[in-house]
Design a protein around this motif. Structure first.
Motif, PDB file in Angstrom:
ATOM      1  N   ALA A 199      -1.576   3.698   3.078  1.00  0.00           N
ATOM      2  CA  ALA A 199      -1.008   3.984   5.125  1.00  0.00           C
ATOM      3  C   ALA A 199      -2.328   3.805   5.835  1.00  0.00           C
ATOM      4  CB  ALA A 199       0.112   4.397   5.648  1.00  0.00           C
ATOM      5  N   LEU A 244       5.174   3.620   6.512  1.00  0.00           N
ATOM      6  CA  LEU A 244       4.287   3.242   7.467  1.00  0.00           C
ATOM      7  C   LEU A 244       4.618   5.546   7.840  1.00  0.00           C
ATOM      8  CD1 LEU A 244       3.110   0.850   8.606  1.00  0.00           C
ATOM      9  CD2 LEU A 244       2.700   1.815   7.002  1.00  0.00           C
ATOM     10  N   ALA A 256      -2.442   2.882  10.457  1.00  0.00           N
ATOM     11  CA  ALA A 256      -2.265   2.511   9.600  1.00  0.00           C
ATOM     12  C   ALA A 256      -0.804   1.170  10.294  1.00  0.00           C
ATOM     13  CB  ALA A 256      -0.392   3.193   8.529  1.00  0.00           C
TER      14      ALA A 256
END
Length: 715
Positions: free
Chosen positions: A242, A352, A365
């Motif tokens: 991420a 995320l 991210a």
């Protein structure tokens, strides 16, 4: 690539005070005295140090019954730097190391003083100067040093053991990214990704981070066999991917049990899916200038090529996500974990958010998987506000406050955070970055402020830092570099700094004189020499006192010293009292003209030496030299009148020299004129008689008259 930080030990205070929190700080006092304590005295020492005197109550001694007292004097260093991330020695290295790049940049600025503005320079050349300055300062703040690697690397070690970075270095690099490095403006998101990879560990003290969770998982990883059965394994992979730590994510995937030789036959489909995801991660498009040799992904320097690669890559992920091979994967943890990883790579907001721990990680991210084309500080600031709403800030962190000020294009906030969290060193040096390309910051820092006495904030910051340097015995020498760059009040404060140094130490005095020479402070240098001379004279170092008065060309005090010497020598120039001062007179040397009244004593010393060489009537050459020294001494206006008769009385042997007269007619007339002036001076009430026999004047007059007659006959 991020690393696992190691504890660098407990450090004490720094040269530059840091104030992250207004909370009171407790300092232990180890005095080693037994109670009861009768008195405690506290006073200021140099710099940010307190001198604490602890006195105990007098107690009767068991041996003789007398009272026994005791005490201890301690020094306690004060600092608001609670984390103590940089110790004193390192701060001094930083302070000395930052002088050269700072002075060089100021010199380059001054070289353009004939131009109306620095912008008249070639833009590319000036940005090169700024980046050179920034990189030199950045190198002083330390680099992560990995521990010595083992001959056989442990495959389950995903984080290397490196020295923990400092918030100072993180803050400096953050300002360099946004203010100084013009070449990275097109790919600031990727620069922020690299920045977070290096400094995510700094946020671990106040909140959970991907780095801290990865460190904890690595400890468990060593003892586990089938890591794919552990939910934290898949969470760690999703979190690292991420925030763009692709190398760690791929390394963790390759620890999957399906890669074991004894599992390949029975878990072939499962292994194929894991490897397919690992390959997709390795092929992720990156919009940046370059990639390091140890970085995964494919680098694209222009937007059109990146867009094509980005769409193709996402299509491959979607195709794999819809593949029928997932039905053949019997390991549910692997199937669910890989599916979640694909959703993370496709930019699923929920995935995320679940994979990150604080808003800065979520921010990165979004740059990677949702908004890779974000440009401009306004768009970046809006995205930051959105991420902070999703993951609210749990506590204030100095780096977060600085980043918000930068993204919000608010130089006042940036300056306030630097001042509050990083102290005067950062304020004095970071101003060069802030004003490099930011007109608003330049106006704020360089505008003269009436409430500051007509100086600008930039000059104020340098003055404050110079005062911090001046308060320490090991750094005051570099304060003039910063004071000389302050046009309004710098030189005045420099004179004050020099006048307050401990001049009784020779090295400090010589350094102060050298600084005065460099900055053309002749009057200050002369005053320092006079102060040293008076101090040395009062403490019995009379030779040193005369030397420094000569260097300062202080005629007034030299004449006072001459009068002081005359009081000892003038009673009788023939007695042994003169020998006590002969060594001091020797210091005058051949260039005694600057010594004022002491010039006479120097010439008289030469005359006495000539007389001592005259032993008998046969030493005519020595006697002739003594006669010439006598005439030179009597003609010299610096010879006090009260010494004329003692000198002539000592020279009777020369006037009565056997063989031929040593003085010619004109020389003898000079001496007779001196006697006539002396006779007239005896009539004044303030005349001081020399300590000589009553008949001394008549003896001298008769000897000179006799020499005159002989000289007339000789000619």
């Amino acid at each position: 690539m991020p690393g696992m930080t190691s504890d660098s030990g407990d450090h004490s205070t720094s040269v530059v005070p840091i104030s992250p929190n207004p909370q009171p700080t407790t300092y232990p006092l180890h005095h080693g005295l037994k109670p009861p304590i009768a008195r405690l005295s506290i006073s200021w020492a140099r710099g940010n140090t307190l001198r604490v005197t602890v006195l105990r109550q007098p107690q009767p001694s068991a041996a003789n019954g007398e009272e026994e007292a005791g005490g201890r004097v301690l020094e306690v260093k004060l600092s608001d730097n609670g984390d103590g991330e940089i110790d004193d020695a390192q701060w001094r290295r930083i302070a000395y190391g930052s002088v050269t790049p700072f002075a060089l940049l100021q010199s380059r600025k001054n070289s353009t003083s004939t131009l109306s503005k620095i912008s008249a320079l070639d833009s590319t050349e000036w940005w090169q100067y700024i980046m050179e300055y920034s990189r030199e300062i950045n190198s002083l703040l330390g680099n992560p040093k990995p521990s010595p690697s083992l001959a056989i690397e442990d495959q389950k070690t995903v984080l290397k053991d490196v020295q923990k970075p400092t918030c100072f270095k993180a803050a400096w690099e953050l300002m360099e990214i946004f203010y100084a490095d013009q070449h990275s403006q097109a790919w600031i998101p990727e620069r922020l990704l690299d920045w977070l990879a290096d400094y995510d560990c700094l946020f671990s003290g106040t909140q959970p981070t991907v780095h801290s969770e990865l460190v904890n998982f690595q400890k468990e990883l060593v003892t586990r066999q089938a890591v794919e059965d552990h939910p934290k394994y898949w969470e760690a992979i999703s979190s690292t991917l991420a925030i763009g730590w692709l190398e760690i994510g791929v390394k963790l995937l390759r620890l999957h049990g399906s890669y074991d030789f004894d599992q390949l036959g029975s878990r072939e489909t499962e292994n194929g899916l894991v490897e397919a995801v690992a390959v997709l991660i390795s092929k992720m498009p990156r919009l940046r200038a370059d990639l390091g040799a140890d970085k995964l992904g494919e680098c694209y320097k222009n937007k059109p090529d990146f867009v094509k690669a980005w769409e193709k890559w996402r299509a491959q992920i979607t195709k794999l996500d819809c593949s029928a091979f997932w039905l053949q994967c019997e390991h549910h943890q692997t199937r669910d974990g890989l599916k979640n990883i694909l959703q993370t790579m496709l930019g699923n907001s929920t995935s995320l958010s679940n994979a990150t721990f604080h808003w800065m990680e979520l921010y990165i991210a979004h740059f990677l998987y949702i908004r890779p084309f974000t440009a401009g500080l306004e768009s970046m600031y809006n995205l930051a506000q959105k991420c902070m709403q999703i993951k609210p800030v749990s506590g204030h962190h100095k780096l977060i406050g600085l980043l918000i000020g930068i993204l919000g294009e608010n130089p006042e906030v940036v300056l306030a955070e630097c001042s509050k969290s990083f102290g005067s060193w950062m304020m004095a040096h970071a101003a060069e970055l802030l004003t490099a390309g930011n007109i608003q910051a330049e106006m704020l820092l360089q505008k003269e402020q009436f409430q500051l006495g007509g100086i600008c904030i930039e000059e104020l910051n340098r003055l404050v830092y110079a005062q911090v340097l001046s308060s320490h015995a090991l750094t005051w020498q570099i304060a003039p570099i910063y004071l000389s760059s302050c046009m309004k009040q710098g030189m005045g404060l420099l004179e004050t700094v020099l006048s307050k140094q401990a001049l009784q130490h020779d090295q400090v005095l010589l350094k102060s004189i050298e600084i005065c020479r460099l900055y053309e402070l002749g009057t200050v240098s002369s005053n320092l020499m006079k102060i040293t001379a008076v101090h040395d004279w009062k403490h019995g170092k009379k030779g040193s006192g005369v030397f420094w008065l000569q260097q300062a060309r202080d005629e007034v005090r030299l004449n006072r010293i001459a009068k002081h010497l005359f009081d000892f020598v003038g009673k009788s120039l023939s007695d042994d009292s003169f020998k006590q001062w002969e060594g001091l007179i020797e210091l005058l040397g051949p260039e005694s003209g600057i010594a004022g009244g002491l010039e006479f004593l120097n010439k008289y010393r030469e005359f006495r030496r000539s007389l001592q060489q005259v032993h008998s009537g046969t030493a005519t050459d020595a006697a002739q030299r003594a006669a010439e020294a006598l005439i030179s001494l009597m003609k010299n206006p610096s010879t006090p009148q009260r010494f004329w008769l003692p000198i002539l009385h000592d020279s009777l042997k020369l006037f009565n020299w056997a063989g031929r007269p040593l003085l010619n007619v004109s020389q003898t007339n000079v001496l007779l004129n001196k006697l006539q002036e002396l006779s007239m001076a005896r009539l004044r009430p303030d005349f001081v008689n020399a300590d000589l026999p009553p008949e001394a004047l008549n003896s001298v007059r008769l000897a000179i008259a006799t020499n005159l007659g002989r000289a007339i006959l000789e000619e």
